[in-house]
Write an enzyme that holds these catalytic residues in place. Structure first.
Site, PDB file in Angstrom:
ATOM      1  CB  SER A  62     -51.807  49.014  22.732  1.00 52.25           C
ATOM      2  OG  SER A  62     -51.278  48.308  22.040  1.00 52.25           O
ATOM      3  CD  GLU A 186     -44.927  49.444  26.701  1.00 53.77           C
ATOM      4  OE1 GLU A 186     -45.769  48.608  26.380  1.00 53.77           O
ATOM      5  OE2 GLU A 186     -45.642  50.385  27.198  1.00 53.77           O
ATOM      6  CG  HIS A 271     -47.706  46.175  25.196  1.00 60.51           C
ATOM      7  ND1 HIS A 271     -47.856  47.483  25.099  1.00 60.51           N
ATOM      8  CD2 HIS A 271     -48.709  45.836  24.058  1.00 60.51           C
ATOM      9  CE1 HIS A 271     -48.904  48.028  24.249  1.00 60.51           C
ATOM     10  NE2 HIS A 271     -49.377  47.102  23.851  1.00 60.51           N
TER      11      HIS A 271
END
Length: 359
Positions: A62, A186, A271
C-alpha cells in the site's frame, strides 16, 4: 520468513505530516529520507546479523509499496538494494504546491506553525484535515478528495525527481529485479466500511478515470450496479492499475502477480489480505478476520512466503517474467496459476493516461 534462510529487517519511519507535510525550509519526503537512512544502516550493519549487504530486497504494501516505487526512482537510494517487491502500489503523488495547500489547512487548525507543534498535535491536525476538509471535496482537492487523504509522496524534483512510472520508463532502477502486483478486489475492504452509503460514480469517473471509462466498465460488467462499478473503478485507480503500469514501466527484470483468492463474500480478495499471508501469520486476528479462517489459508500463505523468500535469495519468485506484450501474471489462489493479461480491459484503459502528479 526468517526461518526460511533470510534476514528480515523492519524499521519505523515518519508518516503523515511529519513524513510528507510541506514545511518551508525543510526537505519534502522526510518519510522517504528516513527509509534511505535505514537502508544505509542495513548496508553498514546487516553482516553482523548474518545478512549480505550486497543482496538486499526491499518490500512494502500500500503506502509502503508506493514508498518502494519511490525508492526505485530516487537517486539517493541507488545502489542500496538489488531487489524489490511492491504490493498494491498507490496512485497518489502530489506537487509541492498541493502539499503546501495542505500545510496551510493544517496551520489554520493549529493556529501556529507546524514547526512549533508537538508530534501528537500534528497527527491530530493532519487527520482532521484529511477527514473534515479533503474527504468528499474533489472540486477543490481533485483526486485526493475521493481518497480522503491529506499526505502523499511529493514530486519535488529533488528527493523524488519524477513519478515512479516516468522514472522507470526512462530507465531508472533497470538493474533492480522487481516483483509487483495487487489484489483483485482492492477496494472491497473500503467499500465494506462505507456500509452501503451512496457513491458518486459519475464524479469519480470524471475526476479519476481516462475518457471513455464508463463505457469500458459497463461493458466489462453489464449487470453491475453503480456501487459495484464504483468499487471496480476505485480498485483500479487506487492500487490495481498503478501496480500493473509500474510492471510495464520497469525496463529490468519484472514479475507480476494478482491475488485472486476470495475466501469470503464480505472481503473477497481485498486490500491488505496478502499482508498476513506474506509473513505467514495465519493464526492472527487480521488473517482470520479477512479469510473467515478458511482451511486454504495455510497453503495460500505458503505460496507467498516461498515466493518472497525465494525471490530474495535467488531473484526468481517461481513464475515467468513479465513482458508488457503478454503481461503474464501469477494468480495466487487456492490453486495458483499463470495467466496472460488477466485485467486486460482495465490495463488498456489506464495505459492511455497513466497517473500524473496531482496538483
Amino acid at each position: 520468513m526468517a526461518g526460511r534462510g533470510v534476514v528480515v529487517v523492519t524499521f519505523n519511519h515518519r508518516i503523515g505530516f511529519e513524513g510528507y507535510g510541506h514545511v518551508a525550509g525543510a526537505p519534502d519526503n522526510r518519510a522517504l529520507l528516513d527509509q534511505v537512512a535505514a537502508l544505509r544502516w542495513v548496508r553498514e550493519n546487516v553482516a553482523a546479523f548474518g545478512g549480505d549487504p550486497g543482496k538486499v530486497t526491499v518490500f512494502g504494501q500500500s503506502a509502503g509499496a508506493a514508498a518502494i516505487a519511490c525508492l526505485l526512482a530516487m537517486p539517493a537510494a541507488e545502489g542500496l538494494f538489488g531487489r524489490a517487491v511492491a504490493q498494491s502500489v498507490s496512485s497518489m503523488f502530489v506537487t509541492p504546491a498541493h502539499a503546501a495547500r495542505v500545510t496551510a489547512e493544517v496551520e489554520r487548525r493549529l493556529g501556529r506553525s507546524p514547526r512549533d507543534s508537538a508530534p501528537e498535535v500534528l497527527v491530530a491536525a493532519g487527520e482532521d484535515v484529511a477527514t473534515q476538509v479533503i474527504a468528499g471535496d474533489p472540486g477543490r482537492w481533485g483526486p485526493m478528495g475521493y481518497a480522503g487523504l491529506a499526505f502523499a509522496p511529493v514530486v519535488d524534483g529533488e528527493v523524488l525527481p519524477d513519478t515512479p512510472w516516468n522514472a522507470l520508463t526512462a530507465g531508472a532502477a533497470r538493474d533492480v529485479e522487481l516483483v509487483v502486483g495487487f489484489t483483485r478486489d482492492e477496494f472491497r475492504l473500503f467499500a465494506s466500511m462505507l456500509g452501503g452509503r451512496p457513491v458518486d460514480l459519475a464524479g469519480a469517473l470524471a475526476t479519476l478515470a481516462p475518457g471513455g471509462a464508463e463505457e469500458v466498465y459497463r461493458r466489462m460488467r453489464p449487470e453491475a450496479s453503480d456501487a459495484e462499478l464504483y468499487e471496480v473503478l476505485m480498485s483500479d485507480w487506487m492500487f490495481r492499475m498503478p501496480s500493473a503500469l509500474l510492471a510495464d514501466a520497469h525496463t529490468g527484470t519484472t514479475y507480476a502477480y494478482e491475488l485472486t483468492w476470495s475466501p469470503t463474500d464480505t472481503f473477497r480478495a481485498c486490500h491488505g489480505l496478502e499482508v498476513p499471508l506474506v509473513f505467514g501469520n495465519v493464526g492472527d486476528e487480521m488473517a482470520v478476520g479477512l479469510t473467515g479462517g478458511s482451511p486454504d489459508l495455510p497453503k495460500v500463505s505458503e505460496q507467498f512466503v516461498a515466493a518472497w523468500t525465494g525471490f530474495a535469495a535467488t531473484g526468481d519468485p517461481g513464475w515467468p517474467r513479465h513482458d508488457p506484450a503478454t503481461a503474464v501474471t501469477r494468480l495466487f489462489d487456492a490453486v495458483p496459476s499463470d495467466a496472460e493479461d488477466p485485467e486486460a480491459a482495465s490495463r488498456a484503459l489506464w495505459s492511455r493516461t497513466g497517473f500524473p502528479v496531482i496538483g
